[in-house]
Design a protein around this motif. Structure first.
Motif, PDB file in Angstrom:
ATOM      1  N   ALA A   1      -1.178   1.241 -11.610  1.00  0.00           N
ATOM      2  CA  ALA A   1      -0.426   0.545 -10.550  1.00  0.00           C
ATOM      3  C   ALA A   1       0.900   1.238 -10.247  1.00  0.00           C
ATOM      4  CB  ALA A   1      -0.200  -0.916 -10.931  1.00  0.00           C
ATOM      5  N   ASP A   2       0.835   2.552 -10.047  1.00  0.00           N
ATOM      6  CA  ASP A   2       2.041   3.320  -9.754  1.00  0.00           C
ATOM      7  C   ASP A   2       2.680   2.817  -8.454  1.00  0.00           C
ATOM      8  OD1 ASP A   2       3.292   6.238 -10.583  1.00  0.00           O
ATOM      9  OD2 ASP A   2       3.431   5.874  -8.430  1.00  0.00           O
ATOM     10  N   LYS A   3       4.012   2.756  -8.430  1.00  0.00           N
ATOM     11  CA  LYS A   3       4.704   2.240  -7.245  1.00  0.00           C
ATOM     12  C   LYS A   3       4.473   3.095  -6.013  1.00  0.00           C
ATOM     13  CE  LYS A   3       8.394  -0.301  -9.569  1.00  0.00           C
ATOM     14  NZ  LYS A   3       9.870  -0.458  -9.741  1.00  0.00           N
ATOM     15  N   ASN A   4       4.148   4.376  -6.199  1.00  0.00           N
ATOM     16  CA  ASN A   4       3.853   5.242  -5.065  1.00  0.00           C
ATOM     17  C   ASN A   4       2.350   5.452  -4.876  1.00  0.00           C
ATOM     18  OD1 ASN A   4       6.341   6.050  -3.784  1.00  0.00           O
ATOM     19  ND2 ASN A   4       6.877   7.019  -5.719  1.00  0.00           N
ATOM     20  N   GLY A   5       1.532   4.677  -5.600  1.00  0.00           N
ATOM     21  CA  GLY A   5       0.085   4.834  -5.521  1.00  0.00           C
ATOM     22  C   GLY A   5      -0.568   3.784  -4.644  1.00  0.00           C
ATOM     23  N   PRO A   6      -1.913   3.910  -4.433  1.00  0.00           N
ATOM     24  CA  PRO A   6      -2.623   3.038  -3.496  1.00  0.00           C
ATOM     25  C   PRO A   6      -3.235   1.795  -4.111  1.00  0.00           C
ATOM     26  CG  PRO A   6      -4.062   4.828  -4.137  1.00  0.00           C
ATOM     27  CD  PRO A   6      -2.747   5.050  -4.859  1.00  0.00           C
ATOM     28  N   SER A   7      -2.870   1.440  -5.332  1.00  0.00           N
ATOM     29  CA  SER A   7      -3.503   0.280  -5.974  1.00  0.00           C
ATOM     30  C   SER A   7      -3.359  -1.023  -5.187  1.00  0.00           C
ATOM     31  CB  SER A   7      -2.958   0.103  -7.394  1.00  0.00           C
ATOM     32  OG  SER A   7      -1.571  -0.174  -7.390  1.00  0.00           O
ATOM     33  N   PRO A   8      -2.302  -1.221  -4.345  1.00  0.00           N
ATOM     34  CA  PRO A   8      -2.245  -2.468  -3.579  1.00  0.00           C
ATOM     35  C   PRO A   8      -3.457  -2.696  -2.684  1.00  0.00           C
ATOM     36  CG  PRO A   8      -0.087  -1.434  -3.581  1.00  0.00           C
ATOM     37  CD  PRO A   8      -1.030  -0.444  -4.208  1.00  0.00           C
ATOM     38  N   LEU A   9      -4.178  -1.637  -2.322  1.00  0.00           N
ATOM     39  CA  LEU A   9      -5.372  -1.819  -1.505  1.00  0.00           C
ATOM     40  C   LEU A   9      -6.464  -2.580  -2.256  1.00  0.00           C
ATOM     41  CD1 LEU A   9      -5.616   1.708   0.164  1.00  0.00           C
ATOM     42  CD2 LEU A   9      -5.131  -0.450   1.324  1.00  0.00           C
TER      43      LEU A   9
ATOM     44  N   LEU B   1      -9.085   1.189  10.064  1.00  0.00           N
ATOM     45  CA  LEU B   1      -8.591   0.700  11.346  1.00  0.00           C
ATOM     46  C   LEU B   1      -8.821  -0.799  11.481  1.00  0.00           C
ATOM     47  CD1 LEU B   1      -9.451   3.525  13.897  1.00  0.00           C
ATOM     48  CD2 LEU B   1      -7.217   2.810  13.055  1.00  0.00           C
ATOM     49  N   ASP B   2      -7.961  -1.530  10.840  1.00  0.00           N
ATOM     50  CA  ASP B   2      -7.990  -2.985  10.895  1.00  0.00           C
ATOM     51  C   ASP B   2      -6.564  -3.469  10.727  1.00  0.00           C
ATOM     52  OD1 ASP B   2     -10.128  -5.456  10.456  1.00  0.00           O
ATOM     53  OD2 ASP B   2      -8.216  -5.796   9.440  1.00  0.00           O
ATOM     54  N   ALA B   3      -6.222  -4.575  11.390  1.00  0.00           N
ATOM     55  CA  ALA B   3      -4.852  -5.088  11.325  1.00  0.00           C
ATOM     56  C   ALA B   3      -4.412  -5.360   9.897  1.00  0.00           C
ATOM     57  CB  ALA B   3      -4.738  -6.368  12.157  1.00  0.00           C
ATOM     58  N   ASP B   4      -5.347  -5.721   9.038  1.00  0.00           N
ATOM     59  CA  ASP B   4      -4.989  -6.030   7.659  1.00  0.00           C
ATOM     60  C   ASP B   4      -4.295  -4.868   6.963  1.00  0.00           C
ATOM     61  OD1 ASP B   4      -5.296  -7.709   5.132  1.00  0.00           O
ATOM     62  OD2 ASP B   4      -6.316  -5.856   4.569  1.00  0.00           O
ATOM     63  N   ASN B   5      -4.660  -3.622   7.322  1.00  0.00           N
ATOM     64  CA  ASN B   5      -4.047  -2.472   6.667  1.00  0.00           C
ATOM     65  C   ASN B   5      -2.578  -2.325   7.036  1.00  0.00           C
ATOM     66  OD1 ASN B   5      -4.202   1.063   6.555  1.00  0.00           O
ATOM     67  ND2 ASN B   5      -4.535  -0.276   4.809  1.00  0.00           N
ATOM     68  N   TYR B   6      -2.158  -2.970   8.129  1.00  0.00           N
ATOM     69  CA  TYR B   6      -0.752  -2.954   8.552  1.00  0.00           C
ATOM     70  C   TYR B   6      -0.020  -4.246   8.158  1.00  0.00           C
ATOM     71  CZ  TYR B   6      -2.151   0.965  11.545  1.00  0.00           C
ATOM     72  OH  TYR B   6      -2.631   2.163  12.015  1.00  0.00           O
ATOM     73  N   LEU B   7      -0.738  -5.156   7.516  1.00  0.00           N
ATOM     74  CA  LEU B   7      -0.132  -6.419   7.091  1.00  0.00           C
ATOM     75  C   LEU B   7      -0.073  -6.511   5.569  1.00  0.00           C
ATOM     76  CD1 LEU B   7      -1.842  -8.843   9.665  1.00  0.00           C
ATOM     77  CD2 LEU B   7       0.400  -7.741   9.819  1.00  0.00           C
ATOM     78  N   GLY B   8      -1.233  -6.511   4.921  1.00  0.00           N
ATOM     79  CA  GLY B   8      -1.247  -6.594   3.467  1.00  0.00           C
ATOM     80  C   GLY B   8      -0.507  -5.457   2.801  1.00  0.00           C
ATOM     81  N   SER B   9      -0.595  -4.252   3.398  1.00  0.00           N
ATOM     82  CA  SER B   9       0.072  -3.086   2.812  1.00  0.00           C
ATOM     83  C   SER B   9       1.588  -3.182   2.883  1.00  0.00           C
ATOM     84  CB  SER B   9      -0.387  -1.811   3.529  1.00  0.00           C
ATOM     85  OG  SER B   9      -1.778  -1.629   3.409  1.00  0.00           O
ATOM     86  N   PHE B  10       2.104  -3.990   3.806  1.00  0.00           N
ATOM     87  CA  PHE B  10       3.545  -4.102   3.999  1.00  0.00           C
ATOM     88  C   PHE B  10       4.135  -5.395   3.439  1.00  0.00           C
ATOM     89  CE2 PHE B  10       3.161  -1.538   8.221  1.00  0.00           C
ATOM     90  CZ  PHE B  10       2.886  -0.397   7.493  1.00  0.00           C
TER      91      PHE B  10
ATOM     92  N   SER C   1       3.449  -5.128  -2.428  1.00  0.00           N
ATOM     93  CA  SER C   1       3.079  -4.141  -1.422  1.00  0.00           C
ATOM     94  C   SER C   1       3.633  -2.763  -1.751  1.00  0.00           C
ATOM     95  CB  SER C   1       3.588  -4.568  -0.043  1.00  0.00           C
ATOM     96  OG  SER C   1       4.980  -4.317   0.081  1.00  0.00           O
ATOM     97  N   TRP C   2       3.034  -1.778  -1.108  1.00  0.00           N
ATOM     98  CA  TRP C   2       3.488  -0.396  -1.270  1.00  0.00           C
ATOM     99  C   TRP C   2       4.919  -0.220  -0.790  1.00  0.00           C
ATOM    100  CZ3 TRP C   2       4.946   2.922   2.679  1.00  0.00           C
ATOM    101  CH2 TRP C   2       5.139   4.256   2.297  1.00  0.00           C
ATOM    102  N   VAL C   3       5.338  -0.990   0.204  1.00  0.00           N
ATOM    103  CA  VAL C   3       6.707  -0.862   0.726  1.00  0.00           C
ATOM    104  C   VAL C   3       7.720  -1.157  -0.372  1.00  0.00           C
ATOM    105  CG1 VAL C   3       8.367  -1.770   2.403  1.00  0.00           C
ATOM    106  CG2 VAL C   3       6.003  -1.345   3.092  1.00  0.00           C
ATOM    107  N   ASN C   4       7.430  -2.150  -1.207  1.00  0.00           N
ATOM    108  CA  ASN C   4       8.224  -2.380  -2.421  1.00  0.00           C
ATOM    109  C   ASN C   4       9.699  -2.656  -2.120  1.00  0.00           C
ATOM    110  OD1 ASN C   4       8.098  -2.397  -5.407  1.00  0.00           O
ATOM    111  ND2 ASN C   4       9.508  -0.668  -5.268  1.00  0.00           N
ATOM    112  N   ASN C   5       9.951  -3.482  -1.112  1.00  0.00           N
ATOM    113  CA  ASN C   5      11.336  -3.739  -0.714  1.00  0.00           C
ATOM    114  C   ASN C   5      11.829  -5.122  -1.111  1.00  0.00           C
ATOM    115  OD1 ASN C   5       9.726  -5.136   1.136  1.00  0.00           O
ATOM    116  ND2 ASN C   5      11.182  -4.859   2.820  1.00  0.00           N
ATOM    117  N   GLY C   6      11.059  -5.821  -1.944  1.00  0.00           N
ATOM    118  CA  GLY C   6      11.497  -7.127  -2.415  1.00  0.00           C
ATOM    119  C   GLY C   6      11.082  -8.289  -1.540  1.00  0.00           C
ATOM    120  N   TYR C   7      10.305  -8.019  -0.498  1.00  0.00           N
ATOM    121  CA  TYR C   7       9.858  -9.109   0.389  1.00  0.00           C
ATOM    122  C   TYR C   7       8.787  -9.927  -0.328  1.00  0.00           C
ATOM    123  CZ  TYR C   7       7.902 -11.565   4.416  1.00  0.00           C
ATOM    124  OH  TYR C   7       7.457 -12.534   5.280  1.00  0.00           O
ATOM    125  N   ASP C   8       8.964 -11.243  -0.351  1.00  0.00           N
ATOM    126  CA  ASP C   8       8.046 -12.118  -1.079  1.00  0.00           C
ATOM    127  C   ASP C   8       8.057 -13.491  -0.423  1.00  0.00           C
ATOM    128  OD1 ASP C   8       6.460 -13.427  -2.878  1.00  0.00           O
ATOM    129  OD2 ASP C   8       7.850 -13.300  -4.566  1.00  0.00           O
TER     130      ASP C   8
END
Length: 557
Positions: free
Chosen positions: A146-154, A462-471, A476-483
């Motif tokens: 679960a690296d912070k720069n890795g794709p595990s959030p998918l 190509l699905d909206a979810d990839n621009y929602l769940g990922s952020f 999330s990969w963005v990792n900015n503290g949003y919760d």
């Protein structure tokens, strides 16, 4: 496919995507297509040597973070990973529909269960057998590291992986009716790695990976000078859907100065430019004899991230105040002129973006447009001043804003200089700009060193979810503290909703909710561009939003 630069080219609107059926998904093994043009005879474990003239040389300004699929989720690393590793399923070029790759079939065998049968006789380039045990190991490893720069959030919906026999893999999901999961299997989170090479609990060093030759993609690395020059040969053990590569030998050359990249493509020092040249350079190259600039629609976006911990009045600052922090984010949203950014910096090769989901993808809703500025897409100093005043924020507010040029292109300098000008023109902000090289950028941003910073994104699917769940998911990969639990609940609903109309409503609700909170600020939606010299074959004249630059499909005549 990962965080990546929105290309600086000529835009068209991305094609819309459609929802996958929840009926039993049976994917028959794809027929391997061979292409004889410019392909050398191969024998043994690697292809026979091409002459220097027939090798394909690609130039890029991107940078590699890690060759380990668990340690990176960026364009520079992904460009190589996509060639040396492969996945169970993959989308053929130009389409978002996934089909068999290493899998012979995949079936939805229960509401929360997908069963995959592997093709027979799979091997890595080092001779190790590729079995269901390697598949289970690969997914368990992504989730474990679960690296912070890795794709595990998918892999948010993956509960467990079983390998009941060497040719069968069973994926058990947390929530039922997840029709997106086959697409997740085709992403960087789904690369299959050699369990005899990679450690289960940590990212492996690049040099150790190269020495072990754990390649199951169309190519293997033969020499590796990180972010300088990497050489590849076609992998005889590859059994994926791309088939035998058109070019047996490829070299990937790295540039720190895009001016040198442009000069080399002009003079014939390289055959292809794959990210990233400035808009003016692409326009100039398009006029030159013997050079083709391939352009088309892109699913890439550019945006500013607010680190909710370290932004002004953020949760870890001495003046922590959630209401004031929100007011600052909203006032920034009131002050940005996207149309000016698109026209002055990118000559309208980018379009203004008012949500995290690009226009053309089902469910995209311009939620920011009616909430901020003049409520019609333009900026408003008065609106920004009002929201700051109502929250009792003292002005001018100091904003420390980070951006990058070696990953996101040299035009980022002009883009962020104009953003600084726009914000400071209100009299409400004082902006400190700083640029950092990409190799350090990814480490610093997840360490909360950047209160505000530039990011970009290309879809993994190509699905909206990839621009929602990922952020906007909690981890999330963005990792900015949003919760936000309400937003997370909506995302979970849309990910498993079987009614297309209901799912579209949920996707819109997510966008409206996050627009009100502004954890990130969408700016621009871009296009894609690839530059080739005369004689390079296999790159379409017009690129659509689902196009992926795959070397196996490209040759030199």
């Amino acid at each position: 496919m990962h965080d990546s630069p929105a290309e600086e080219g000529i835009p068209t609107t991305p094609a819309s995507t459609r929802r996958r059926s929840l009926a039993t998904l049976a994917l028959t093994a794809a027929v391997l297509v061979t292409a004889g043009a410019c392909t050398s005879t191969r024998s043994g474990g690697t292809a026979s040597a091409d002459t220097a003239a027939s090798a394909l040389t690609i130039g890029t300004t991107d940078q590699i973070v890690s060759l380990d699929p668990a340690g990176s989720w960026d364009a520079g690393s992904g460009t190589i990973q996509d060639e040396v590793y492969t996945t169970l399923l993959s989308a053929r070029n130009g389409t978002s529909d996934v089909s068999a790759n290493l899998a012979a079939s995949v079936k939805l065998t229960a509401p929360t269960q997908y069963t995959v049968a592997l093709k027979p006789g799979l091997k890595f380039a080092n001779g190790h057998e590729l079995t269901s045990s390697d598949v289970k190991f690969s997914f368990d490893r992504q989730l474990g590291i679960a690296d912070k720069n890795g794709p595990s959030p998918l892999l948010y919906n993956l509960a467990s992986v079983a390998a009941p026999d060497p040719a069968t893999v069973v994926f058990t999901l947390k929530s039922a009716n997840d029709s997106i999961f086959p697409q997740v299997l085709s992403t960087g989170a789904g690369y299959i790695v050699d369990e005899e090479v990679f450690p289960a609990d940590k990212v492996l060093d690049d040099d150790a990976i190269v020495r072990a030759k754990p390649w199951d993609g169309p190519y293997g690395i033969t020499s590796y000078a990180k972010n300088s020059l990497v050489s590849f040969r076609a992998n005889d053990a590859y059994q994926g859907q791309l088939g035998k590569p058109r070019t047996a030998q490829v070299r990937l050359k790295y540039y720190t100065d895009p001016n040198n990249l442009k000069l080399d493509i002009q003079q014939g020092g390289i055959d292809v430019v794959y990210r990233t040249l400035a808009t003016a350079d692409l326009e100039d190259l398009a006029t030159r004899k013997g050079i083709t600039v391939h352009t088309g629609s892109g699913n890439g976006i550019r945006y500013i991230v607010f680190d909710l911990k370290t932004q002004p009045y953020g949760s870890k600052t001495d003046q922590a105040d959630p209401a004031k922090a929100l007011a600052v984010r909203q006032a920034v949203a009131d002050s940005i002129d996207r149309s000016q950014l698109a026209s002055q910096v990118y000559k309208n090769t980018f379009a203004p973006l008012y949500t995290s989901v690009p226009d053309g993808i089902t469910g995209a809703t311009p939620s920011f447009k009616g909430l901020y500025g003049d409520k019609n897409g333009g900026p408003s100093k008065d609106a920004a001043a009002a929201v700051l005043g109502a929250a009792g924020v003292t002005t001018p507010v100091t904003l420390n804003l980070q951006y990058n040029t070696d990953h996101y292109g040299s035009s980022s300098t002009d883009e962020y200089a104009l953003i600084k000008t726009q914000l400071e023109a209100t009299g409400l902000f004082k902006v400190n700009l700083q640029s950092t090289a990409w190799a350090q950028y990814g480490k610093d941003r997840v360490a909360d060193l950047y209160p505000l910073y530039q990011l970009g994104w290309y879809a993994d699917y190509l699905d909206a979810d990839n621009y929602l769940g990922s952020f906007f998911s909690r981890d999330s990969w963005v990792n900015n503290g949003y919760d936000d639990p309400a937003v997370q609940a909506l995302i979970k609903q849309e990910e498993t909703e079987t009614d297309p109309a209901a799912r579209t409503r949920q996707i819109k609700q997510v966008q409206d909710a996050v627009a009100a909170q502004v954890p990130l600020l969408p700016l621009l939606q871009g296009s894609t561009a690839i530059v080739t010299r005369s004689g390079v074959q296999g790159v379409p004249a017009q690129l659509n939003s689902a196009y992926r630059f795959r070397w196996a499909e490209v040759g030199k005549g």
